[in-house]
Write a protein that holds these residues in place. Structure first.
Motif, PDB file in Angstrom:
ATOM      1  N   ARG A   1       1.133  -0.913   0.054  1.00  0.00           N
ATOM      2  CA  ARG A   1      -0.139  -0.226  -0.064  1.00  0.00           C
ATOM      3  C   ARG A   1       0.592   1.763  -0.033  1.00  0.00           C
ATOM      4  NH1 ARG A   1      -4.583   1.005   5.138  1.00  0.00           N
ATOM      5  NH2 ARG A   1      -5.552   3.599   3.812  1.00  0.00           N
ATOM      6  N   MET A   2       1.983   1.304   0.543  1.00  0.00           N
ATOM      7  CA  MET A   2       2.676   2.718   1.031  1.00  0.00           C
ATOM      8  C   MET A   2       3.705   2.435  -0.279  1.00  0.00           C
ATOM      9  SD  MET A   2       3.659   1.943   4.684  1.00  0.00           S
ATOM     10  CE  MET A   2       4.424   3.863   5.210  1.00  0.00           C
ATOM     11  N   ILE A   3       4.229   1.474  -1.159  1.00  0.00           N
ATOM     12  CA  ILE A   3       4.658   2.289  -2.147  1.00  0.00           C
ATOM     13  C   ILE A   3       3.051   2.372  -3.512  1.00  0.00           C
ATOM     14  CG2 ILE A   3       5.594   0.679  -4.215  1.00  0.00           C
ATOM     15  CD1 ILE A   3       6.683  -1.801  -2.466  1.00  0.00           C
ATOM     16  N   LYS A   4       2.597   1.540  -3.791  1.00  0.00           N
ATOM     17  CA  LYS A   4       1.805   2.426  -4.050  1.00  0.00           C
ATOM     18  C   LYS A   4       1.003   3.793  -4.352  1.00  0.00           C
ATOM     19  CE  LYS A   4      -1.674  -1.084  -5.078  1.00  0.00           C
ATOM     20  NZ  LYS A   4      -2.965  -1.765  -4.221  1.00  0.00           N
ATOM     21  N   GLU A   5       1.120   4.371  -3.062  1.00  0.00           N
ATOM     22  CA  GLU A   5       0.568   5.975  -2.247  1.00  0.00           C
ATOM     23  C   GLU A   5       1.885   6.427  -2.356  1.00  0.00           C
ATOM     24  OE1 GLU A   5      -1.815   5.915   1.193  1.00  0.00           O
ATOM     25  OE2 GLU A   5      -3.324   4.115   0.179  1.00  0.00           O
ATOM     26  N   ASP A   6       2.646   5.904  -3.329  1.00  0.00           N
ATOM     27  CA  ASP A   6       4.478   6.287  -3.289  1.00  0.00           C
ATOM     28  C   ASP A   6       5.130   7.191  -1.276  1.00  0.00           C
ATOM     29  OD1 ASP A   6       6.503   7.782  -4.510  1.00  0.00           O
ATOM     30  OD2 ASP A   6       5.117   9.976  -4.579  1.00  0.00           O
ATOM     31  N   LEU A   7       4.992   6.872  -0.829  1.00  0.00           N
ATOM     32  CA  LEU A   7       4.860   6.515   0.214  1.00  0.00           C
ATOM     33  C   LEU A   7       6.650   6.341   0.892  1.00  0.00           C
ATOM     34  CD1 LEU A   7       2.270   6.155   2.774  1.00  0.00           C
ATOM     35  CD2 LEU A   7       2.470   8.132   1.986  1.00  0.00           C
ATOM     36  N   LEU A   8       7.406   5.422   0.731  1.00  0.00           N
ATOM     37  CA  LEU A   8       7.973   5.018   0.712  1.00  0.00           C
ATOM     38  C   LEU A   8       9.450   5.386  -0.700  1.00  0.00           C
ATOM     39  CD1 LEU A   8       7.533   1.302   1.211  1.00  0.00           C
ATOM     40  CD2 LEU A   8       7.664   3.481   2.932  1.00  0.00           C
ATOM     41  N   HIS A   9      11.045   5.455  -0.074  1.00  0.00           N
ATOM     42  CA  HIS A   9      12.021   5.786  -1.121  1.00  0.00           C
ATOM     43  C   HIS A   9      12.301   4.525  -1.494  1.00  0.00           C
ATOM     44  CE1 HIS A   9      12.780   9.957  -0.366  1.00  0.00           C
ATOM     45  NE2 HIS A   9      12.569  10.214   1.078  1.00  0.00           N
ATOM     46  N   GLU A  10      12.871   4.802  -2.553  1.00  0.00           N
ATOM     47  CA  GLU A  10      13.763   3.071  -3.048  1.00  0.00           C
ATOM     48  C   GLU A  10      15.051   3.639  -2.132  1.00  0.00           C
ATOM     49  OE1 GLU A  10      14.070   1.991  -7.014  1.00  0.00           O
ATOM     50  OE2 GLU A  10      12.590   3.099  -7.731  1.00  0.00           O
ATOM     51  N   ILE A  11      15.291   2.190  -2.122  1.00  0.00           N
ATOM     52  CA  ILE A  11      16.946   1.944  -1.302  1.00  0.00           C
ATOM     53  C   ILE A  11      17.496   2.094  -2.377  1.00  0.00           C
ATOM     54  CG2 ILE A  11      17.816   0.501   0.137  1.00  0.00           C
ATOM     55  CD1 ILE A  11      15.202  -0.053   1.814  1.00  0.00           C
ATOM     56  N   ASP A  12      19.268   2.008  -1.842  1.00  0.00           N
ATOM     57  CA  ASP A  12      19.989   1.837  -3.190  1.00  0.00           C
ATOM     58  C   ASP A  12      20.840   0.584  -2.446  1.00  0.00           C
ATOM     59  OD1 ASP A  12      22.245   2.046  -3.800  1.00  0.00           O
ATOM     60  OD2 ASP A  12      22.838   4.125  -3.765  1.00  0.00           O
ATOM     61  N   PHE A  13      20.287  -0.484  -3.002  1.00  0.00           N
ATOM     62  CA  PHE A  13      21.245  -1.532  -2.207  1.00  0.00           C
ATOM     63  C   PHE A  13      22.403  -1.416  -1.747  1.00  0.00           C
ATOM     64  CE2 PHE A  13      17.764  -3.756  -0.653  1.00  0.00           C
ATOM     65  CZ  PHE A  13      16.424  -3.476  -1.209  1.00  0.00           C
ATOM     66  N   ASN A  14      23.533  -0.429  -2.777  1.00  0.00           N
ATOM     67  CA  ASN A  14      24.631  -0.698  -2.967  1.00  0.00           C
ATOM     68  C   ASN A  14      25.277   0.024  -1.736  1.00  0.00           C
ATOM     69  OD1 ASN A  14      25.146  -1.161  -5.840  1.00  0.00           O
ATOM     70  ND2 ASN A  14      24.851   1.053  -6.068  1.00  0.00           N
ATOM     71  N   ASN A  15      24.380   0.187  -0.834  1.00  0.00           N
ATOM     72  CA  ASN A  15      24.094   0.404   0.714  1.00  0.00           C
ATOM     73  C   ASN A  15      24.322   0.336   1.592  1.00  0.00           C
ATOM     74  OD1 ASN A  15      25.549   3.090   0.133  1.00  0.00           O
ATOM     75  ND2 ASN A  15      23.708   4.057  -0.031  1.00  0.00           N
ATOM     76  N   ILE A  16      23.572  -1.363   0.881  1.00  0.00           N
ATOM     77  CA  ILE A  16      23.083  -2.326   2.117  1.00  0.00           C
ATOM     78  C   ILE A  16      23.652  -4.285   1.000  1.00  0.00           C
ATOM     79  CG2 ILE A  16      21.187  -3.469   3.319  1.00  0.00           C
ATOM     80  CD1 ILE A  16      20.398  -0.901   3.216  1.00  0.00           C
ATOM     81  N   PRO A  17      25.398  -3.670   1.346  1.00  0.00           N
ATOM     82  CA  PRO A  17      26.264  -4.878   1.450  1.00  0.00           C
ATOM     83  C   PRO A  17      25.262  -6.582   1.582  1.00  0.00           C
ATOM     84  CG  PRO A  17      26.894  -3.562   2.580  1.00  0.00           C
ATOM     85  CD  PRO A  17      26.145  -2.766   2.084  1.00  0.00           C
ATOM     86  N   ASN A  18      24.693  -6.021   3.014  1.00  0.00           N
ATOM     87  CA  ASN A  18      24.303  -7.349   4.333  1.00  0.00           C
ATOM     88  C   ASN A  18      23.199  -7.874   2.889  1.00  0.00           C
ATOM     89  OD1 ASN A  18      26.614  -7.582   5.847  1.00  0.00           O
ATOM     90  ND2 ASN A  18      25.380  -6.313   6.853  1.00  0.00           N
ATOM     91  N   PHE A  19      22.789  -7.385   2.153  1.00  0.00           N
ATOM     92  CA  PHE A  19      21.753  -7.602   2.093  1.00  0.00           C
ATOM     93  C   PHE A  19      21.809  -9.064   1.606  1.00  0.00           C
ATOM     94  CE2 PHE A  19      18.157  -8.023  -1.748  1.00  0.00           C
ATOM     95  CZ  PHE A  19      16.708  -7.580  -0.928  1.00  0.00           C
ATOM     96  N   LYS A  20      22.953  -9.319   0.924  1.00  0.00           N
ATOM     97  CA  LYS A  20      23.318 -10.839  -0.182  1.00  0.00           C
ATOM     98  C   LYS A  20      23.238 -11.917   1.460  1.00  0.00           C
ATOM     99  CE  LYS A  20      28.166 -11.017   1.536  1.00  0.00           C
ATOM    100  NZ  LYS A  20      28.528  -9.891   1.903  1.00  0.00           N
TER     101      LYS A  20
END
Lengths: 274, 347
Positions: free
Chosen positions: B90-109
């Motif tokens: 819902r929040m994505i649809k309503e444009d309430l969230l920032h896109e995350i820059d996954f270069n800054n989240i190396p631990n995502f792996k």
């Protein structure tokens, strides 16, 4: 001119924090959100007068009335005891009565939860005395208990402050003329204290009819009062229009009962709250 | 006084000391974190503050709707929040969230592949999974002698005034839809009306509609059964071995909570720093170990006690999840859910 300058900060304060919010509430109350933007409509009020919400209103008024009556029955004798002359520990008693009010009322209500629980302190003592357990947490009685406990001081203190001001020579005069103590109370003390009683009733009834914390904590979310309904619309559902409409109905209700009270008070020439 | 209450008090004390200590360090950058109550090992916040010199302001909420309305209404400036699946959608649809820059989240792996690119964020641009779990029934084996494998038991008059329900509309309506054999994402008003009748029928049996206090109540045996999130069930079972958890056979809700950066954030990079920190192995382990919820973090899961890894409550088998559904955003139809829940509660 000078007076205006002194009043100005208060006026600004009242405009920002009282007048504007009320205008906003009225604005939200008479509009609904549609696809083409906000639209003027009385649907919110119409919705409130559906039986289910009227039931909530009735429940709030009923519980508040019961609490007020209990507060009056418990509070008046208490005020008389506090105001009576012969009492040596009067100041200590008044202090003891006020001390709990220094603590946040939310904390005191939480404390009742631990007292009333099935395995709570009261039941532990009852069981120890081989008495049957009391299951009153999350019932209507618990909500009333919470209201009476929290608002009782608001009943006692106004009555007390009126009672201590009563001229004792009036009571003596009544007695000299042959009135027994019951007649003295009925004909002199009580009529003279009526303004305190009215302030007390107002000060207990208003917060009791609008409370939402007591009914949620001690009622377990089962007894929706008007305050809960408003809270739910604003915080969980996000229907500000309906929430505002309920608030307006509530405000009108309070204004009407306050008008009624003050009229009654004027007739009796009291030195009350307002 | 229960243990939980004592730990909460201790935590509050620690938190207030931390607040008092960090209070004097003015000029430090701050990060506002908005999380579910009881959903983190709060000591990791101190670690974050020490490691990066960023002051953390930590607030909590009780339901997704609560959080959503606060962020949507404006006036708040949260940098990181922890919504669930349907709320992220819902929040994505309503444009309430920032896109995350996954270069800054190396631990995502370290996040297991099965938790990436889920429906609610299909190309995984906005969220980093935090915890997951199910909704089920926790019951006290000394107080319940029937088999608990169906939602019907919550309507059993034998247990009148011993049942705790969640004060959360999607969950309470959702399980009732499942009980009646409908989808918990229904858009059919008739099905919702049926749910309303069921919930009103159940109301006299319910002891209370509760939030986080369900844990204290079940641990101190104030009620026989309650609807809870699986992670809380793990914690309650630690505290009281008489408790057992079941996912009813009609199916339930499978949910995912993830970290997101609301548009209210003023320093997105610090928010990403925090999300990456939370996704590092030892911090993810600490949180999982502390709150008992199920982690999507591969390495952190390996560090857990065998007992927890093998606990079906936290890590259910695929059969248990067979009939489970993930909540979807209902957009405008949600007002019908609001209405039904308001009417049930007002009754």
């Amino acid at each position: 001119m000078k007076e205006n300058r002194v009043v100005a900060p208060y006026l600004i304060w009242m405009t920002i924090f009282i007048v504007l919010p009320i205008i906003l509430v009225i604005f939200f109350g008479v509009t609904i959100r549609t696809e083409s933007g906000l639209q003027l409509s009385l649907d919110n009020f119409k919705r409130f007068f559906e039986p289910i919400y009227l039931m909530v209103l009735w429940r709030s008024i009923r519980l508040a009335l019961i609490s007020t009556v209990i507060c009056l029955i418990l509070g008046y004798p208490m005020a008389m005891i506090l105001a009576s002359n012969g009492l040596k520990m009067k100041n200590t008693l008044v202090l003891l009565f006020i001390i709990p009010m220094w603590m946040n009322f939310l904390l005191r209500t939480y404390a009742w939860m631990t007292l009333l629980e099935r395995g709570g302190i009261i039941n532990t003592i009852l069981n120890f005395l081989k008495l049957p357990s009391l299951n009153i947490l999350y019932t209507e009685q618990a909500v009333i208990l919470g209201m009476v406990y929290n608002f009782l001081p608001f009943m006692v203190l106004p009555i007390y402050s009126v009672l201590i001001k009563i001229d004792k020579s009036l009571l003596e005069a009544a007695e000299d003329l042959g009135a027994d103590s019951i007649t003295v109370f009925r004909k002199v003390t009580f009529p003279l204290s009526i303004s305190g009683v009215i302030s007390g009733i107002t000060m207990v009834f208003m917060p009791a009819v609008t409370t939402f914390v007591i009914s949620r904590l001690l009622g377990g979310g089962q007894f929706t009062l008007i305050g809960n309904l408003i809270e739910q619309q604003f915080l969980f559902v996000g229907d500000w229009s309906f929430g505002s409409a309920i608030s307006i109905v509530m405000m009108i209700l309070i204004l009407v009962s306050m008008g009624f009270m003050s009229k009654y008070e004027k007739e009796n020439e009291g030195a009350g709250l307002w | 006084m229960t243990k939980v209450f004592k730990t909460t008090l201790a935590l509050l004390l620690v938190a207030s000391i931390i607040l008092a200590m960090t209070g004097c360090s003015e000029g430090k950058p701050t990060l506002k974190v908005y999380n579910w109550g009881d959903y983190i090992d709060e000591s990791v916040l101190v670690e974050f503050e020490e490691e990066y010199g960023i002051r953390v302001i930590y607030d909590t909420y009780a339901t997704n709707e609560d959080m959503y309305i606060k962020i949507k209404a404006g006036g708040s400036d949260y940098d990181v929040a922890f919504p669930s699946d349907y709320m992220i959608e819902r929040m994505i649809k309503e444009d309430l969230l920032h896109e995350i820059d996954f270069n800054n989240i190396p631990n995502f792996k370290y996040i297991s592949e099965e938790f990436k690119n889920l429906d609610y964020d299909s190309s995984n641009n906005y969220s980093v999974p935090y915890m997951w779990g199910t909704v089920g029934i926790i019951y006290n084996t000394t107080m319940v002698d029937d088999t608990v494998d169906s939602w019907d038991i919550l309507w059993n008059e034998k247990y009148a005034n011993q049942i705790l329900m969640l004060d959360s509309q999607r969950d309470s309506i959702g399980i009732t839809l499942k009980k009646l054999g409908y989808s918990l994402n229904t858009r059919d008003v008739n099905e919702l009306e049926a749910v309303k009748d069921e919930l009103i029928k159940q109301k006299p049996l319910v002891l209370a509609y509760v939030g986080d206090d369900v844990k204290d109540k079940m641990i101190s045996e104030e009620a026989a059964m309650a609807v809870v999130w699986s992670g809380d069930a793990v914690y309650m079972k630690w505290q009281n071995p008489n408790l057992e958890y079941a996912i009813p056979k009609e199916g339930s809700n499978l949910w995912f909570d993830a970290m997101v950066i609301p548009k209210t954030s003023k320093n997105k990079e610090n928010a990403e720093l925090f999300i990456n920190f939370m996704t590092s192995t030892d911090i993810a382990f600490k949180n999982t170990d502390y709150i008992g919820y199920s982690t999507p973090h591969v390495e952190a899961r390996k560090l857990l006690d065998d007992e927890l890894i093998n606990d079906k409550t936290a890590y259910p088998s695929s059969e248990d999840l067979a009939n489970c559904e993930v909540f979807k955003d209902l957009s405008d139809f949600l007002t019908e859910y609001d209405r039904v829940w308001t009417e049930v509660k007002a009754r």
